[in-house]
Design a protein around this motif. Sequence first.
Motif, PDB file in Angstrom:
ATOM      1  N   ASP A  15      43.402  67.081   7.140  1.00  0.00           N
ATOM      2  CA  ASP A  15      43.039  67.721   8.410  1.00  0.00           C
ATOM      3  C   ASP A  15      41.984  66.863   9.118  1.00  0.00           C
ATOM      4  O   ASP A  15      40.850  67.293   9.342  1.00  0.00           O
ATOM      5  CB  ASP A  15      42.521  69.131   8.151  1.00  0.00           C
ATOM      6  CG  ASP A  15      42.348  69.936   9.427  1.00  0.00           C
ATOM      7  OD1 ASP A  15      42.964  69.548  10.450  1.00  0.00           O
ATOM      8  OD2 ASP A  15      41.605  70.930   9.405  1.00  0.00           O
ATOM      9  N   ASP A  16      42.408  65.639   9.458  1.00  0.00           N
ATOM     10  CA  ASP A  16      41.490  64.671  10.063  1.00  0.00           C
ATOM     11  C   ASP A  16      42.297  63.807  11.029  1.00  0.00           C
ATOM     12  O   ASP A  16      43.036  62.919  10.602  1.00  0.00           O
ATOM     13  CB  ASP A  16      40.850  63.815   8.967  1.00  0.00           C
ATOM     14  CG  ASP A  16      39.841  62.806   9.498  1.00  0.00           C
ATOM     15  OD1 ASP A  16      39.973  62.368  10.663  1.00  0.00           O
ATOM     16  OD2 ASP A  16      38.920  62.435   8.741  1.00  0.00           O
ATOM     17  N   PRO A  17      42.172  64.053  12.341  1.00  0.00           N
ATOM     18  CA  PRO A  17      43.001  63.332  13.321  1.00  0.00           C
ATOM     19  C   PRO A  17      42.869  61.819  13.246  1.00  0.00           C
ATOM     20  O   PRO A  17      43.856  61.100  13.439  1.00  0.00           O
ATOM     21  CB  PRO A  17      42.492  63.865  14.667  1.00  0.00           C
ATOM     22  CG  PRO A  17      41.891  65.195  14.358  1.00  0.00           C
ATOM     23  CD  PRO A  17      41.313  65.068  12.978  1.00  0.00           C
ATOM     24  N   GLU A  18      41.681  61.318  12.920  1.00  0.00           N
ATOM     25  CA  GLU A  18      41.498  59.866  12.859  1.00  0.00           C
ATOM     26  C   GLU A  18      42.245  59.267  11.674  1.00  0.00           C
ATOM     27  O   GLU A  18      42.933  58.237  11.813  1.00  0.00           O
ATOM     28  CB  GLU A  18      40.007  59.517  12.774  1.00  0.00           C
ATOM     29  CG  GLU A  18      39.750  58.014  12.830  1.00  0.00           C
ATOM     30  CD  GLU A  18      38.268  57.661  12.843  1.00  0.00           C
ATOM     31  OE1 GLU A  18      37.950  56.453  12.778  1.00  0.00           O
ATOM     32  OE2 GLU A  18      37.439  58.586  12.917  1.00  0.00           O
ATOM     33  N   ARG A  19      42.130  59.912  10.502  1.00  0.00           N
ATOM     34  CA  ARG A  19      42.863  59.425   9.328  1.00  0.00           C
ATOM     35  C   ARG A  19      44.374  59.490   9.574  1.00  0.00           C
ATOM     36  O   ARG A  19      45.117  58.574   9.208  1.00  0.00           O
ATOM     37  CB  ARG A  19      42.518  60.267   8.093  1.00  0.00           C
ATOM     38  CG  ARG A  19      41.169  59.959   7.470  1.00  0.00           C
ATOM     39  CD  ARG A  19      40.898  60.880   6.300  1.00  0.00           C
ATOM     40  NE  ARG A  19      41.796  60.633   5.165  1.00  0.00           N
ATOM     41  CZ  ARG A  19      41.821  61.420   4.085  1.00  0.00           C
ATOM     42  NH1 ARG A  19      41.030  62.489   3.992  1.00  0.00           N
ATOM     43  NH2 ARG A  19      42.651  61.129   3.089  1.00  0.00           N
ATOM     44  N   LYS A  20      44.810  60.561  10.203  1.00  0.00           N
ATOM     45  CA  LYS A  20      46.238  60.729  10.496  1.00  0.00           C
ATOM     46  C   LYS A  20      46.728  59.618  11.417  1.00  0.00           C
ATOM     47  O   LYS A  20      47.762  58.994  11.152  1.00  0.00           O
ATOM     48  CB  LYS A  20      46.476  62.100  11.135  1.00  0.00           C
ATOM     49  CG  LYS A  20      47.938  62.406  11.426  1.00  0.00           C
ATOM     50  CD  LYS A  20      48.098  63.849  11.917  1.00  0.00           C
ATOM     51  CE  LYS A  20      49.554  64.190  12.148  1.00  0.00           C
ATOM     52  NZ  LYS A  20      49.747  65.603  12.541  1.00  0.00           N
ATOM     53  N   GLN A  21      45.984  59.332  12.482  1.00  0.00           N
ATOM     54  CA  GLN A  21      46.395  58.296  13.428  1.00  0.00           C
ATOM     55  C   GLN A  21      46.363  56.920  12.775  1.00  0.00           C
ATOM     56  O   GLN A  21      47.246  56.082  13.032  1.00  0.00           O
ATOM     57  CB  GLN A  21      45.506  58.303  14.671  1.00  0.00           C
ATOM     58  CG  GLN A  21      45.981  57.377  15.782  1.00  0.00           C
ATOM     59  CD  GLN A  21      47.375  57.724  16.275  1.00  0.00           C
ATOM     60  OE1 GLN A  21      47.654  58.881  16.603  1.00  0.00           O
ATOM     61  NE2 GLN A  21      48.274  56.746  16.320  1.00  0.00           N
ATOM     62  N   ASN A  22      45.385  56.684  11.925  1.00  0.00           N
ATOM     63  CA  ASN A  22      45.317  55.395  11.223  1.00  0.00           C
ATOM     64  C   ASN A  22      46.547  55.194  10.340  1.00  0.00           C
ATOM     65  O   ASN A  22      47.077  54.079  10.224  1.00  0.00           O
ATOM     66  CB  ASN A  22      44.044  55.301  10.382  1.00  0.00           C
ATOM     67  CG  ASN A  22      42.801  55.104  11.226  1.00  0.00           C
ATOM     68  OD1 ASN A  22      42.887  54.699  12.397  1.00  0.00           O
ATOM     69  ND2 ASN A  22      41.642  55.393  10.668  1.00  0.00           N
ATOM     70  N   PHE A  23      46.994  56.275   9.688  1.00  0.00           N
ATOM     71  CA  PHE A  23      48.204  56.194   8.866  1.00  0.00           C
ATOM     72  C   PHE A  23      49.416  55.868   9.737  1.00  0.00           C
ATOM     73  O   PHE A  23      50.226  54.986   9.399  1.00  0.00           O
ATOM     74  CB  PHE A  23      48.431  57.515   8.122  1.00  0.00           C
ATOM     75  CG  PHE A  23      49.671  57.528   7.274  1.00  0.00           C
ATOM     76  CD1 PHE A  23      49.626  57.122   5.951  1.00  0.00           C
ATOM     77  CD2 PHE A  23      50.898  57.943   7.797  1.00  0.00           C
ATOM     78  CE1 PHE A  23      50.772  57.127   5.152  1.00  0.00           C
ATOM     79  CE2 PHE A  23      52.056  57.947   7.016  1.00  0.00           C
ATOM     80  CZ  PHE A  23      51.989  57.540   5.693  1.00  0.00           C
ATOM     81  N   VAL A  24      49.548  56.577  10.869  1.00  0.00           N
ATOM     82  CA  VAL A  24      50.662  56.333  11.792  1.00  0.00           C
ATOM     83  C   VAL A  24      50.662  54.876  12.248  1.00  0.00           C
ATOM     84  O   VAL A  24      51.711  54.206  12.246  1.00  0.00           O
ATOM     85  CB  VAL A  24      50.577  57.282  13.010  1.00  0.00           C
ATOM     86  CG1 VAL A  24      51.572  56.881  14.095  1.00  0.00           C
ATOM     87  CG2 VAL A  24      50.824  58.725  12.567  1.00  0.00           C
ATOM     88  N   ASN A  25      49.498  54.368  12.618  1.00  0.00           N
ATOM     89  CA  ASN A  25      49.407  52.975  13.078  1.00  0.00           C
ATOM     90  C   ASN A  25      49.791  51.994  11.973  1.00  0.00           C
ATOM     91  O   ASN A  25      50.516  51.020  12.213  1.00  0.00           O
ATOM     92  CB  ASN A  25      47.986  52.666  13.554  1.00  0.00           C
ATOM     93  CG  ASN A  25      47.592  53.463  14.785  1.00  0.00           C
ATOM     94  OD1 ASN A  25      48.434  54.047  15.467  1.00  0.00           O
ATOM     95  ND2 ASN A  25      46.302  53.517  15.076  1.00  0.00           N
ATOM     96  N   ALA A  26      49.305  52.266  10.754  1.00  0.00           N
ATOM     97  CA  ALA A  26      49.534  51.333   9.641  1.00  0.00           C
ATOM     98  C   ALA A  26      51.000  51.299   9.228  1.00  0.00           C
ATOM     99  O   ALA A  26      51.579  50.220   9.035  1.00  0.00           O
ATOM    100  CB  ALA A  26      48.649  51.713   8.452  1.00  0.00           C
TER     101      ALA A  26
END
Length: 316
Positions: A15-26
């Motif tokens: 439940d962390d938008p930054e971690r989620k977006q980093n995963f999507v980018n990676a």
Amino acid sequence: MNSIPSVNLEDFIADDPERKQNFVNAIGKAYEDIGFVALKGHFLDDALVERLYAEVKNFFDLPVETKQKYEIPGIGGQRGYVSFGKESAKGKKEGDLKEFWHFGQYVDDNDALKAEYPDNVTVEELPEFNKVGKETYQMLEKTAKYVLRALALHLGLEETYFDSYIHNGNSILRPIHYPPITEEPKEAVRAAAHGDINLITLLMGAQGRGLQVQNHNGEWIDAIAQPDELMINVGDMLSRHTNNKLKSTIHRVVNPPKELWGTSRYSIPFFMHPISDMKLNVLNSCVDDNNPKQFEDITAGEFLTERLIELGLIKK
């Protein structure tokens, strides 16, 4: 790129938008660059993996005549046993040096789809084999759903874009046995260079040398996962749907050094397929002046049939 990037699914579902977006980018970058990632944080636990490998080894250790009872004619190898050397890569005459089993979808809420798919095959001699196969299938299917949600966001789609296409999809869990090599293979290898047919493939058993991936420079690089990782790659269906924005990378399983010929290798890929009537038409968001549409319109079912004929599993 000369190594396979590693990502952790826990970053996406936290439940962390930054971690989620980093995963999507990676994962998006990895699939655009080389088409493979190693994934931690999946839904398989160690106990399930150990049970599965024990049952898979038990099955392949059965006498040949026992295994052949479960080779079902007329279904293109979609369920049950496929004997040694039956499958070959597209464009190859030599059969791969492997035997395998297929678990398929477990449909309980759609009678039409249930009738479309062949029934799973029950191994009478091994009461736990089918039970552990089903459990593994469903945990890998759950893992794949979240990977595809991340890729949907990377592609600018609704996060749940793929959900309705993969629910009751024509996915396959394939335990593979590469038996010991007893004589010099003429042209055959354990699995000749190929691209996968499906949306994405989740591979168990890539912890040792053998699996190799061809990068964009045409170089073969070893794809070796850590003990807690699955190797996940883009298949031809997803590559086609994204106009080759996400890359379906050619890969192979090479024969071991001669001193290891006496050893078996086991690997267990899960081929994530959508339902047959999903349109694989190129996404509009993946077409522009620099990247014109590369593929004709086709459904997933039509594409699968074409490829099974090319692989020799379905006869014209």
